[in-house]
Design an enzyme around this catalytic site. Structure first.
Site: not given
Length: 434
Positions: A119, A203, A363
């Site tokens: 992240k 998502t 992804s």
């Protein structure tokens, strides 16, 4: 090309002072103990293997130099290269980025993806930047973290306040530094640069797959169900779109500027058309009543979907929640105290590391397509996404039933079990550690 609208949240729904890194460490420790693993497993999982902090000086349009702080956390690469988004937000901090990288590791493990967790973030309010300044910040951030990223090392992606346009700038900067095109270094790109069809909606689509399965478990008829959504950026708006297509009545949404409510259900296609025009926020939609975030959480809906940032369901508002299902489209939206109250109330929580895993799943598909240099049709992508999400949901339900625990604990245990299997296979641990 005009400045694009970013995912935003109201100032009154930020993080309430809770430290997400402390929260995730506590949940890790509890889950390791519940699985009967040795303390050594917790010690191996509680800290990221690598954390990078960078200074990003930018010449602003008025000629002055402003230095921004950026981070990149890489949790564990035992299953494959680390993977995770980059967020631009004024509240970004090191502990938040660490926590998010751990959640990404667990998320990938639950969905059975060959990734570890990563992240990144920059402390900045993108709304205060011009487009030129934003582009320069994006390019300079990726330049600073270039030594630790790449298609076999760590693969960034969009997150809060970043989007395909920003990913396009970052891709170009990385390619220029390396001297040739490397589309697999980053996901969430524009399709013309090797991005995947279906990634932008992934998502939200994944969130709705898990909601559909939760409704099946609870015997809720989706065509008679109601929902409220906190956050109407990419994830919230796509979730609303797909819920509406399944017959769910979305009665309220909130965003950066406020919220809207309509008892008989919002016209979601019309609302999406409205928000897609320029800088329009959902809360400016005039065909509904205004509503505050506090009142939205207390609505008598079947499904409540926090799709903003961390620590939104707290000990203060959890007692007011009437929803049967809380679907965590955001990362870490529920505090431990709020979680305990929901458990006592019998709320069915779809934990974030399962609920919002659709983004990293597509992804992964994008990364695979980049590596093959062969691209799939959107129907194939959506089909594979559904299979992955349903398999992950079923594993968590099975763990919940086996251990007699809540869904969040079950999700952590599924993820940790997968990581421990990989540790054992690589010889990182012995019998005494398990």
């Amino acid at each position: 090309m005009g400045k694009e609208k970013y995912d935003k949240v109201e100032s009154d729904i930020m993080t309430h002072g809770h430290n997400p890194y402390d929260i995730v460490k506590g949940l890790l420790k509890e889950s390791v103990q519940s699985l009967g693993f040795h303390e050594n497993i917790y010690q191996m999982l509680k800290k990221p293997m690598r954390v990078f902090e960078v200074s990003i000086p930018i010449r602003m349009d008025d000629g002055r130099i402003e230095s921004f702080t950026g981070y990149r956390s890489q949790h564990i690469d035992i299953l494959g290269p680390t993977k995770g988004g980059i967020r631009f937000h004024p509240d970004v901090n090191l502990d938040e980025v660490k926590a998010l990288s751990i959640w990404m590791s667990l998320k990938s493990a639950i969905i059975d993806l060959p990734f570890g967790g990563g992240k990144g973030g920059v402390i900045v309010d993108p709304e205060k930047l011009t487009e030129r300044e934003l582009e320069l910040l994006s390019r300079n951030y990726i330049k600073k973290i270039t030594p630790i990223i790449g298609p076999q090392k760590d693969i960034p992606a969009p997150d809060v306040n970043t989007n395909p346009k920003v990913m396009g700038w970052m891709t170009d900067e990385f390619d220029q530094l390396r001297g040739y095109n490397i589309p697999g270094m980053l996901t969430g790109k524009p399709v013309v640069l090797g991005g995947s069809l279906g990634r932008l909606e992934a998502t939200g689509r994944g969130v709705v797959f898990t909601i559909r399965e939760a409704c099946r478990v609870l015997d809720i008829n989706m065509k008679e169900a109601t929902a409220a959504i906190q956050g109407f950026g990419n994830v919230g708006s796509m979730t609303a779109k797909f819920l509406h297509e399944l017959g769910v009545k979305v009665v309220a949404v909130t965003d950066a500027k406020g919220g809207i409510y309509k008892e008989e259900g919002l016209d979601i296609p019309d609302l999406l058309a409205f928000t897609n025009k320029g800088e329009n926020y959902a809360s400016k939609y005039e065909k509904a009543e205004p509503i505050t975030n506090k009142k939205m959480f207390a609505l008598p809906v079947d499904i409540l979907i926090p799709a903003a940032v961390e620590n939104q369901v707290t000990k203060e508002n959890a007692p007011t929640i009437q929803a049967k299902i809380l679907a965590e489209a955001a990362n870490g939206p529920t505090t431990p105290a709020g979680d305990q109250i929901l458990e006592q109330k019998g709320t069915f929580v779809i934990p974030d590391i399962l609920c919002n895993a659709g983004g990293v799943t597509v992804s992964y598909f994008e990364w695979v397509q980049n590596n093959m240099n062969y691209y799939w049709k959107v129907d194939e992508i959506n089909k594979q996404l559904e299979e992955k999400m349903l398999a992950g949901f079923e594993k968590v339900i099975q763990m919940r039933d086996e251990k007699g625990c809540r869904m969040r604990d079950a999700a952590y245990m599924v993820g940790i079990t997968q990581l421990v299997k990989a540790m054992d296979a690589r010889g990182w641990i012995g019998e005494k550690d398990q």
